[in-house]
Design an enzyme around this catalytic site. Structure first.
Site, mmCIF file in Angstrom:
data_model
loop_
_atom_site.group_PDB
_atom_site.id
_atom_site.type_symbol
_atom_site.label_atom_id
_atom_site.label_comp_id
_atom_site.label_asym_id
_atom_site.label_seq_id
_atom_site.Cartn_x
_atom_site.Cartn_y
_atom_site.Cartn_z
ATOM 1 N N GLU A 167 0.824 -1.216 0.000
ATOM 2 C CA GLU A 167 0.000 0.000 0.000
ATOM 3 C C GLU A 167 0.858 1.266 0.000
ATOM 4 O O GLU A 167 1.958 1.267 0.560
ATOM 5 C CB GLU A 167 -0.835 0.056 1.283
ATOM 6 C CG GLU A 167 -1.849 -1.019 1.402
ATOM 7 C CD GLU A 167 -2.605 -0.911 2.724
ATOM 8 O OE1 GLU A 167 -3.376 -1.839 2.988
ATOM 9 O OE2 GLU A 167 -2.424 0.070 3.473
ATOM 10 N N CYS A 183 3.359 8.461 1.164
ATOM 11 C CA CYS A 183 3.757 7.547 2.238
ATOM 12 C C CYS A 183 3.961 6.171 1.592
ATOM 13 O O CYS A 183 3.047 5.640 0.960
ATOM 14 C CB CYS A 183 2.637 7.518 3.281
ATOM 15 S SG CYS A 183 2.916 6.284 4.553
ATOM 16 N N CYS A 198 5.225 -7.290 8.106
ATOM 17 C CA CYS A 198 6.275 -6.809 9.002
ATOM 18 C C CYS A 198 6.577 -7.901 10.011
ATOM 19 O O CYS A 198 5.671 -8.597 10.446
ATOM 20 C CB CYS A 198 5.806 -5.535 9.720
ATOM 21 S SG CYS A 198 7.080 -4.820 10.773
ATOM 22 N N CYS A 218 4.036 -5.398 16.411
ATOM 23 C CA CYS A 218 3.498 -4.452 17.397
ATOM 24 C C CYS A 218 1.990 -4.750 17.506
ATOM 25 O O CYS A 218 1.292 -4.741 16.486
ATOM 26 C CB CYS A 218 3.732 -3.013 16.949
ATOM 27 S SG CYS A 218 5.479 -2.666 16.669
ATOM 28 N N CYS A 235 -0.890 -2.717 15.736
ATOM 29 C CA CYS A 235 -0.702 -2.320 14.330
ATOM 30 C C CYS A 235 -1.286 -3.372 13.393
ATOM 31 O O CYS A 235 -1.015 -4.563 13.542
ATOM 32 C CB CYS A 235 0.789 -2.139 14.058
ATOM 33 S SG CYS A 235 1.187 -2.016 12.319
ATOM 34 N N CYS A 292 -1.867 2.173 7.734
ATOM 35 C CA CYS A 292 -1.180 1.134 6.990
ATOM 36 C C CYS A 292 -1.751 -0.255 7.247
ATOM 37 O O CYS A 292 -2.171 -0.580 8.339
ATOM 38 C CB CYS A 292 0.321 1.180 7.258
ATOM 39 S SG CYS A 292 0.890 0.257 8.660
HETATM 40 S S1 SF4 Z 1 4.114 -0.444 13.877
HETATM 41 FE FE1 SF4 Z 1 3.494 -2.112 12.460
HETATM 42 S S2 SF4 Z 1 4.693 -1.785 10.573
HETATM 43 FE FE2 SF4 Z 1 5.665 -0.554 12.238
HETATM 44 S S3 SF4 Z 1 7.248 -1.913 13.108
HETATM 45 FE FE3 SF4 Z 1 5.396 -2.260 14.361
HETATM 46 S S4 SF4 Z 1 4.362 -4.004 13.338
HETATM 47 FE FE4 SF4 Z 1 5.867 -3.219 11.887
#
Ligand code: SF4
Length: 360
Positions: A97, A110, A117, A121, A124, A346
């Site tokens: 994206e 962006c 990833c 986190c 997220c 995101c």
């Molecule tokens: S916020 Fe989301 S994209 Fe950013 S490092 Fe943590 S898991 Fe990965």
């Protein structure tokens, strides 16, 4: 193999000149090709002043269009969100994206640096999706070029900026977990024969990989944004698990030595989660962490998504939290939320598209 071919989005003038010289084509044609490329035109068939034979040769000898537009959503505030499919290489068929955010005087793209990833986190949406791999520099820069192309084809309302003046690495993925692709893409963004962006107009957001931040400072000291989200180790270990490897004390020292140009600062990003990191003691903890001379705090409202167990703090509470930080001498702002009607955070378009695909 196709993935070993040079990628048009990032090829340098020097390399393209040498390549076409080996085909017996005069040097000035390389400049012409890059002029098209820099405007966002990647398909040689659309490069009108280039002879047919050279267009065909470019198509077969380079990866010209590493991305295919799958979906575009336009917000009522002008924000455009894109879902791209990778067309070649190891990640062929995977999706990433990008977002374009127009303002009166600037236009920001962006971009994503990874598919998924690894860092997990828990608040997220990208972190909940499988990690598939790192994007190449060509795939990173192709996002910027695809947005430029889209703005050429379909301009925005006259009062909004319809050019790309700024780039932020804040899309899917942890950019510093993809150093090769990201470092190469940074030199392409700043290349005088490429997109010619000043370092001041580029911001990289990281969750805090300390050795990689040090190396970034040596290679290209662009603006830095840190996904802080908590100012004490126990809470940050839970919200940003990389903190267990690089705790706040190490991050603090690393940020203090990051090289900053005149009038530049580091942004500490803080997603506000109701009852989690928006308590009165969090104001004190943040105030104890921030380096007042070099850093400012950006409070971000949480964009909820299906399956999330977090709730965002209220607008009123965010404003109050900001006020308290400001009263302690911290430069704190509440980030204006853009593209809310298209869920422009995101990982959300990709997840929505997967759900639609499953249903169909
Ligand atoms: S916020 Fe989301 S994209 Fe950013 S490092 Fe943590 S898991 Fe990965």
């Amino acid at each position: 193999m196709q993935q070993n071919l040079p990628q048009l989005p990032v090829i340098t003038l020097e390399k393209l000149t040498a390549l076409i010289a080996s085909w017996g084509v005069p040097n000035y044609r390389a400049k012409q090709v890059l002029q098209w490329r820099n405007r966002g035109i990647l398909n040689p068939a659309d490069m009108l002043n280039i002879p047919e034979e050279l267009r065909e040769r470019l198509s077969s000898s380079l990866v010209c269009e590493p991305l295919k537009l799958v979906q575009r959503q336009c917000s009522s505030d002008g924000t455009r969100k894109y879902l791209f499919m990778l067309t070649s290489g190891r990640l062929k068929g995977k999706m990433v994206e990008s977002v374009y955010i127009p303002e009166e005087k600037r236009g920001t793209v962006c971009i994503s640096s990874q598919v998924g990833c690894v860092l997990d986190c828990p608040f997220c949406h990208t972190g909940t999706q499988d990690f598939e791999g790192n994007l190449s520099s060509g795939e990173i820069i192709a996002q910027v070029l695809a947005v430029k192309h889209d703005l050429l084809k379909e301009p925005l309302a006259a009062e909004l900026n319809a050019s790309v003046t700024h780039v932020v690495y804040m899309g899917m993925g942890e950019p510093l977990a993809n150093e090769e692709g990201v470092h190469e893409s940074l030199s392409s963004l700043t290349d005088p024969d490429g997109l010619k962006l000043s370092k001041r107009r580029i911001t990289l957001s990281t969750s805090g990989l300390v050795p990689q931040i040090d190396r970034l400072g040596e290679v290209a000291s662009v603006n830095l944004a840190i996904s802080l989200h908590a100012a004490e180790n126990r809470l940050r270990d839970a919200l940003v698990p990389i903190n267990r490897k690089y705790p706040l004390q190490e991050l603090r020292q690393c940020l203090n030595r990051y090289s900053l140009g005149k009038q530049r600062h580091i942004t500490l990003e803080y997603v506000m989660l109701d009852g989690i990191n928006d308590r009165p003691e969090d104001v004190e903890l943040l105030a104890g962490f921030v380096n007042l001379d070099r850093e400012r705090v950006n409070l971000i409202s949480f964009n909820t998504y299906p399956g999330s167990s977090y709730t965002g703090s209220s607008k009123q509470h965010m404003n109050e939290f900001a006020k308290q930080l400001i009263s302690k001498g911290i430069r704190a702002t509440v980030r204006r939320s853009r593209g809310q009607d298209i869920m422009a955070a995101c990982g959300q378009l990709k997840a929505g598209n997967r759900a639609e695909n499953r249903e169909s």
